[in-house]
Scaffold this active site. Structure first.
Site, PDB file in Angstrom:
ATOM      1  N   GLU A   1       0.830  -1.204   0.000  1.00  0.00           N
ATOM      2  CA  GLU A   1       0.000   0.000   0.000  1.00  0.00           C
ATOM      3  C   GLU A   1       0.866   1.256   0.000  1.00  0.00           C
ATOM      4  OE1 GLU A   1      -2.771  -0.047   3.233  1.00  0.00           O
ATOM      5  OE2 GLU A   1      -3.357  -2.129   2.873  1.00  0.00           O
TER       6      GLU A   1
ATOM      7  N   GLU B   1      -8.664  -2.743  -2.599  1.00  0.00           N
ATOM      8  CA  GLU B   1      -9.019  -1.634  -1.718  1.00  0.00           C
ATOM      9  C   GLU B   1      -9.299  -0.347  -2.481  1.00  0.00           C
ATOM     10  OE1 GLU B   1      -6.132  -1.416   1.402  1.00  0.00           O
ATOM     11  OE2 GLU B   1      -6.612  -3.421   2.140  1.00  0.00           O
TER      12      GLU B   1
ATOM     13  N   GLU C   1       4.208   0.572   7.925  1.00  0.00           N
ATOM     14  CA  GLU C   1       3.517  -0.547   8.564  1.00  0.00           C
ATOM     15  C   GLU C   1       4.152  -1.870   8.139  1.00  0.00           C
ATOM     16  OE1 GLU C   1      -0.810  -2.698   7.987  1.00  0.00           O
ATOM     17  OE2 GLU C   1      -0.692  -0.526   7.733  1.00  0.00           O
TER      18      GLU C   1
ATOM     19  N   ASP D   1       1.177  -4.594  12.405  1.00  0.00           N
ATOM     20  CA  ASP D   1      -0.102  -5.197  12.012  1.00  0.00           C
ATOM     21  C   ASP D   1      -0.003  -6.711  12.183  1.00  0.00           C
ATOM     22  OD1 ASP D   1      -2.470  -6.042  10.839  1.00  0.00           O
ATOM     23  OD2 ASP D   1      -1.856  -5.573   8.799  1.00  0.00           O
TER      24      ASP D   1
ATOM     25  N   LYS E   1      -7.385  -3.938  14.043  1.00  0.00           N
ATOM     26  CA  LYS E   1      -8.341  -4.637  13.175  1.00  0.00           C
ATOM     27  C   LYS E   1      -9.204  -5.528  14.063  1.00  0.00           C
ATOM     28  CE  LYS E   1      -5.444  -4.886   8.993  1.00  0.00           C
ATOM     29  NZ  LYS E   1      -4.565  -5.768   8.174  1.00  0.00           N
TER      30      LYS E   1
ATOM     31  N   ARG F   1     -10.238  -4.250   6.408  1.00  0.00           N
ATOM     32  CA  ARG F   1      -9.543  -5.371   5.790  1.00  0.00           C
ATOM     33  C   ARG F   1      -9.742  -5.282   4.283  1.00  0.00           C
ATOM     34  NH1 ARG F   1      -7.445  -9.083   9.649  1.00  0.00           N
ATOM     35  NH2 ARG F   1      -6.053  -9.467   7.893  1.00  0.00           N
ATOM     36  N   SER F   2      -8.945  -6.038   3.545  1.00  0.00           N
ATOM     37  CA  SER F   2      -9.054  -5.971   2.082  1.00  0.00           C
ATOM     38  C   SER F   2     -10.357  -6.579   1.579  1.00  0.00           C
ATOM     39  CB  SER F   2      -7.855  -6.654   1.431  1.00  0.00           C
ATOM     40  OG  SER F   2      -7.692  -7.962   1.923  1.00  0.00           O
TER      41      SER F   2
END
Length: 422
Positions: free
Chosen positions: A163, A204, A284, A311, A336, A365-366
């Site tokens: 990302e 996403e 991340e 994460d 999450k 989430r994706s």
């Protein structure tokens, strides 16, 4: 505010895969509803997402087992209980499952119930969800981390970093921040088209072209930001989700598009060079979730310069986060809800982070649904940052639109450049 019935069903997520939705009906007739997302790039220590593994249905990805657990054991255990005591409900759910990773009932079954109970409580109090979720934290409108270039496990392209995100820290409020991000997103599309690059979007909602390097991705974003009329480093800064566990193989990190491989120390130097060239404020999962010695080096070398978010490293688990804090690993945690499986445990992770000077980033989430719970939780917890994708696909914009509604209801400050303070 007592529970009359809990009923679940199988629905589809944004990738067309089954997921679970639960309705909690109170004795007053009020119904709280929640659905559960699913990740593509997942940490090995996440709570168990229960799937049917029946190849004759949805290629084995059905969730009828989880649905039955809600409609039977969970329904029977919670009937007659008050939704006023969220911790008690979540404690009962965990005891009913009685496994470390919620593999008996499934974290998806447990979470759908947990969140639906919280929503039923808000409706019964006739208050916005963010208000009833707040536990005394200073509420703010979060800075969005907008994932407008996708790679890794979230896209079918050759880009290694998962990302590339923009953060409109210079906006005066959330609506303007959303406007800025949206304008950059559309300019980026024209920049990509002009260079003959693909403008199809990933899971996403970000663009997913084949490009030559991670630096080229950042250069494309820089060009779009400037052409949209914004100042790079002042109005807009960058955040990366490397998802390094996906790149780690046999002791090395492989940047396949650049034909390079790194050990931990070399990858840290790679990040240091990127940070010196671009206004990157957050990284991340910069290293593999099991590479704790590498994470210690990363935190020592870059922790005073950028936000280092765990994460896959922490999987929203208070126990694992506590270990990381003790060892000085990272300085922020991604939140999450489906990684841990109940609202109460999610709150515990947030509180533990705050108490130890770690930042929190609320995240989707994706594989998402139209559920907007995390938007309210981001505001209620005062975390100041939210990851919920790009500026297209309704599963992503649903969260942004909910934040717009909250902004309209409440006179809350926008986190903005405060997230950079150390």
């Amino acid at each position: 505010m007592h529970i009359h019935k809990i009923q679940a069903r199988e629905i589809l997520d944004s990738r067309g895969n089954p997921t679970i939705e639960a309705d909690v009906t109170l004795t007053t007739g009020i119904i709280g509803r929640a659905s559960v997302p699913s990740g593509a790039s997942t940490g090995s220590r996440e709570a168990c997402e229960l799937r049917d593994n029946d190849p004759k249905r949805y290629a084995g990805k059905g969730v009828q087992k989880a649905v039955k657990h809600v409609n039977n054991e969970i329904n029977q255990a919670l009937q007659g209980l008050s939704v006023e005591d969220q911790e008690n409900l979540d404690r009962i759910l965990c005891q009913l499952d009685n496994t470390e990773n919620k593999s008996h009932l499934g974290a998806n079954a447990i979470l759908a119930t947990s969140l639906a109970c919280a929503r039923a409580r808000a409706l019964s109090l006739n208050q916005p969800l963010y208000m009833t979720l707040n536990q005394g934290d200073m509420m703010t409108m979060p800075v969005p981390m907008m994932n407008i270039l996708n790679g890794g496990a979230h896209a079918d392209n050759n880009v290694d970093i998962q990302e590339f995100m923009i953060m409109p820290i210079g906006a005066p409020d959330f609506p303007v921040a959303l406007q800025m991000g949206t304008e950059i997103f559309h300019v980026l599309k024209s920049v990509l088209k002009k260079q003959g690059l693909n403008t199809a979007v990933g899971d996403e909602g970000g663009f997913a072209p084949n490009i030559q390097s991670n630096r080229q991705a950042l250069d494309l974003l820089s060009e779009a930001i400037e052409k949209a009329g914004f100042r790079l480093g002042e109005d807009i800064v960058f955040a990366l989700d490397v998802a390094a566990s996906e790149l780690f193989n046999e002791g090395f990190y492989h940047m396949y598009s650049e034909n390079q491989k790194f050990d931990s120390h070399q990858l840290i130097e790679y990040y240091a060079n990127l940070i010196s060239s671009y206004p990157i404020v957050s990284i991340e999962d910069g290293l593999d979730e099991k590479d704790w010695s590498g994470w210690k080096q990363l935190t020592t070398h870059l922790g005073n310069k950028v936000q280092l978010v765990g994460d896959d490293l922490f999987v929203t688990n208070p126990k694992i986060l506590r270990e990381g804090i003790a060892q000085g690993i990272a300085n922020a945690i991604l939140i999450k809800v489906n990684q841990i499986g109940t609202l109460s445990e999610t709150r515990q992770a947030i509180k533990l982070a705050y108490d130890n000077g770690y930042r929190c980033v609320m995240s989707h989430r994706s594989g998402e649904t139209e559920d907007t719970f995390i938007a309210d939780l981001a505001v209620a917890s005062g975390c100041g940052q939210i990851k919920t994708g790009s500026l297209c696909r309704t599963d992503r914009t649903a969260k942004y639109n909910q934040l717009l509604r909250i902004n309209e209801l409440a006179s809350l400050p926008y986190a903005g450049k405060n997230i950079l303070k150390r």
